[in-house]
Design an enzyme around this catalytic site. Structure first.
Site, short mmCIF file in Angstrom:
data_model
loop_
_atom_site.label_atom_id
_atom_site.label_comp_id
_atom_site.label_asym_id
_atom_site.label_seq_id
_atom_site.Cartn_x
_atom_site.Cartn_y
_atom_site.Cartn_z
N SER A 179 1.08 -1.20 -0.05
CA SER A 179 -0.07 0.09 0.00
C SER A 179 0.86 1.27 0.03
CB SER A 179 -0.84 -0.06 1.21
OG SER A 179 -1.82 0.88 1.26
N ASP B 249 -10.03 -4.02 -5.78
CA ASP B 249 -9.25 -3.16 -4.31
C ASP B 249 -9.84 -1.92 -4.52
OD1 ASP B 249 -7.69 -2.27 -2.81
OD2 ASP B 249 -6.03 -2.63 -3.42
N HIS C 152 -7.61 -5.51 -0.50
CA HIS C 152 -6.42 -4.63 -0.53
C HIS C 152 -5.09 -5.50 0.27
CE1 HIS C 152 -4.28 -1.08 -0.87
NE2 HIS C 152 -4.08 -0.73 0.58
#
Lengths: 267, 402
Positions: free
Chosen positions: A94, A216, A244
């Site tokens: 991320s 996502d 995610h």
């Protein structure tokens, strides 16, 4: 300052090539528990918590430094310097994908390649750019976070990790799940979701792998394709895994794609 | 008493109940939930659990709730918001368990609306904000006191700096005049001595005298360099937006003039304009080029490569508690020369430190470069590999602090 303690560094593995695992917002190093063992024979595994997350030294938190992703990138560089790492594989989840980008621009020799899991250079939509969110969604997120932290409900409280396959690890990896300090978590959320690093992408020289999940909402497909188009020397893999956190929901697919990429890269 | 069949009651209990699989796909919802969400239950089955959340709750679910749930197989009392079919936002508390029932994995979730809790939370948040303001006020007061102390410290430091500056001016005078005058005299008199008959016939004394003259030349050279170093601070040069390409061209010329060597390649990538003092910057590049020329590898044709990148760096250099990231330019100047061992990477910037003893340079060039970089609130580092070449990395703010 003892960087080992500050960033709660864990060194594992039998290999020599460093592989640094950087957790994302809302997580800490134990997120990688199903991933790193697959690389321990070939790599020197480096796990850590950003200052303010996990079991890092909260007293080292500096509101000014961590008001910018560059402050987090400095954590990564501090660790590389303390451990004298060169040509490392940087694996970021991320927001850490972008933190890795920033670190690689500042000290290119520390890194060999960047593996980005669910990356996004900007979360908020901007004209023709589709990041997936509006500013008001992020504002609401901050309020929702506050509502979770202010009260009695604390699903972020410390827990003992379940790790039946590796009982010897459960002791070491006893973690508080996330940043337990609400102010820090809020600031991390703000810095993450309001960041815009699109201008940095074309500066990247290292080869990169983009692991794009199906479905996502945090980093939608359009964002993955945007990254692919703007990162020289990048490879994108669309995963079967949804959500995610493929390193948690589908570690096998994550490992397999990482291995394929790294084998190809180093031959 | 006979057990009451609880299953039908599941639909009317005062809480939403939802079952989903490990991919997050909804398998079943009770009537209370579909009523709360204003959706017929068939419309929810097969959808992802995220579907019933507001956007912000989806973010929280993906980044915090889901990982926590996955690792611990349960989450309790998470405050989230649902979005109804009509677009209404409903504050709820979310509880979830992962259990195996009859060899099937069941993720069972209970959702209860939490309007009162939300109201209370909003009040708490409001109260906290007020508290925060009070706290900030106190911090401000403390900061004011600290500022006073810092100002006093700064004043003392400025006072010392002014003194030091005066000393510099005097030192410069000594260097440029008094010292040079004495050396000139030694030169003149040794020249006179050389022409006398006694010396002309005495080869031993003649050689001594030549040594004196050689030292005089060296000394003059040294003083000139020192003067340049000290002089740099005393010239008042305006800050301008630098045309770096032009500066590099001129610096190349000067380096060629200064060394008499021109057989090298200079490759310059795109360099953004930044604020600085153009004379000093020219000197900086000249000295770096001269350094590369002096330390070239005789087996390779010298190639110097310059590239740059915009990055954000902390503008605070001395205070390690303060951070403000501003735009900086990172310039990398690399060559394919002799290189040096990395243990010397800070030594080379020291005044009169030189690694290459073959050259007659005094070891001032890189000290000058560092001095100029510092004068522009920047940093310089060097890395090198013996036999392969050296790289100098200079990081400078795009805009000089006011």
């Amino acid at each position: 300052m003892d960087i080992y303690q500050r960033n709660n560094i864990t060194i594992l593995g039998k290999g020599t090539i460093p592989m640094i695992f950087a957790h994302g917002f809302g997580c800490a190093q134990h997120m990688w528990r199903d991933i790193w063992p697959a690389f321990e024979n070939e790599y020197k595994i480096v796990l850590f918590d950003y200052v303010g997350s996990g079991k890092s030294d909260l007293s080292a938190y500096n509101e000014e430094r961590y008001a910018n992703l560059n402050g987090y990138a400095e954590d990564v560089l501090d660790i590389c310097k303390a451990l004298k790492l060169k040509d490392a594989v940087f694996v970021g989840h991320s927001v850490s994908s972008i933190i890795g980008v920033l670190a690689s621009l500042k000290e290119p020799s520390f890194f060999q390649s960047l593996v980005m899991i669910g990356p996004s250079p900007r979360y908020v939509n901007d004209l023709a750019y589709h990041g997936g969110f509006e500013k008001k969604d992020i504002d609401e997120l901050l309020v929702t976070m506050e509502q979770n932290y202010e009260g009695w409900a604390n699903f972020l409280a410390p827990v003992i990790m379940k790790n039946p396959e590796r009982p010897q690890l459960s002791q070491e990896l006893t973690e508080s799940f996330c940043a337990t300090d609400p102010t820090i978590a809020r600031q991390f959320a703000e810095v993450t979701f309001l960041s815009d690093n699109r201008k940095d992408l074309n500066k990247v020289t290292h080869p990169s792998l983009i692991l794009q999940c199906s479905d996502d909402i945090i980093a939608p497909l359009a964002v993955g394709l945007y990254l692919k188009a703007n990162l020289k020397n990048s490879t994108i893999k669309i995963m079967k895994a949804t959500g995610h956190c493929p390193h948690i929901s589908d570690p096998q697919e994550t490992i397999q794609l990482m291995k394929e990429y790294l084998t190809q890269l180093n031959h | 008493m006979r057990d009451i069949d609880i299953l039908p009651l599941l639909h009317i209990m005062p809480a939403g109940c939802v079952l989903f699989d490990d991919n997050g796909i909804i398998q079943s919802v009770n009537n209370s939930l579909s009523h709360l969400l204003e959706y017929p239950s068939q419309e929810l089955i097969g959808k992802h659990i995220e579907y019933i959340f507001t956007v912000s709750s989806r973010i929280l679910y993906q980044t915090q709730v889901y990982p926590s749930f996955k690792l611990n197989e349960k989450v309790d009392e998470v405050a989230l918001s649902l979005k109804s079919k009509q677009g209404k936002t409903i504050p709820v508390l979310f509880y979830c368990n992962r259990t195996v029932v009859e060899e099937k994995i069941r993720n069972v979730c209970i959702i209860v609306s939490a309007w009162e809790r939300q109201k209370q939370m909003t009040e708490i948040s409001e109260a906290k904000r007020v508290q925060q303001i009070v706290k900030e006020n106190e911090t401000l007061k403390k900061l004011k006191e600290e500022l006073e102390i810092h100002e006093q410290q700064l004043d003392r430091q400025i006072f010392l700096l002014l003194e030091r500056n005066q000393e510099h001016v005097q030192l410069n005078k000594v260097l440029s005049h008094d010292l040079q005058e004495q050396i000139r005299k030694i030169g003149v008199f040794s020249d006179l001595l050389q022409s006398t008959d006694e010396l002309r016939n005495n080869s031993e004394s003649k050689s001594h005298l030549q040594k004196i003259q050689k030292s005089v030349l060296k000394l003059q050279n040294l003083i000139r360099s020192l003067q340049l170093f000290v002089h740099l601070d005393s010239i008042e040069e305006r800050l301008t937006q630098l045309k770096v390409e032009d500066i590099i061209k001129e610096a190349k010329k000067e380096a060629i003039n200064g060394t008499g060597f021109n057989d090298f390649i200079l490759e310059v990538g795109e360099i953004s304009s930044f604020e600085g003092r153009s004379y000093q910057m020219k000197l900086l590049f000249t000295e770096l080029f001269k350094n590369a020329i002096q330390n070239r590898n005789p087996d390779n044709r010298l190639a110097i490569h310059i590239e740059s990148l915009l990055i954000e760096e902390n503008m605070y250099l001395a205070n390690n508690k303060r951070y403000r990231y501003t735009e900086h330019i990172r310039i990398k100047i690399s060559d394919n020369g002799d290189g040096f061992e990395n243990q010397y990477s800070s030594y080379i910037f020291g005044l009169f430190n030189k690694l290459n003893t073959k050259t007659d340079r005094v070891g001032l060039g890189l000290a000058l470069v560092k001095h100029i970089v510092s004068y522009h609130y920047g940093t310089i580092t060097a890395t090198s590999e013996v036999g392969k070449g050296s790289s100098f990395i200079i990081v400078l703010p795009i805009l000089q602090p006011k």
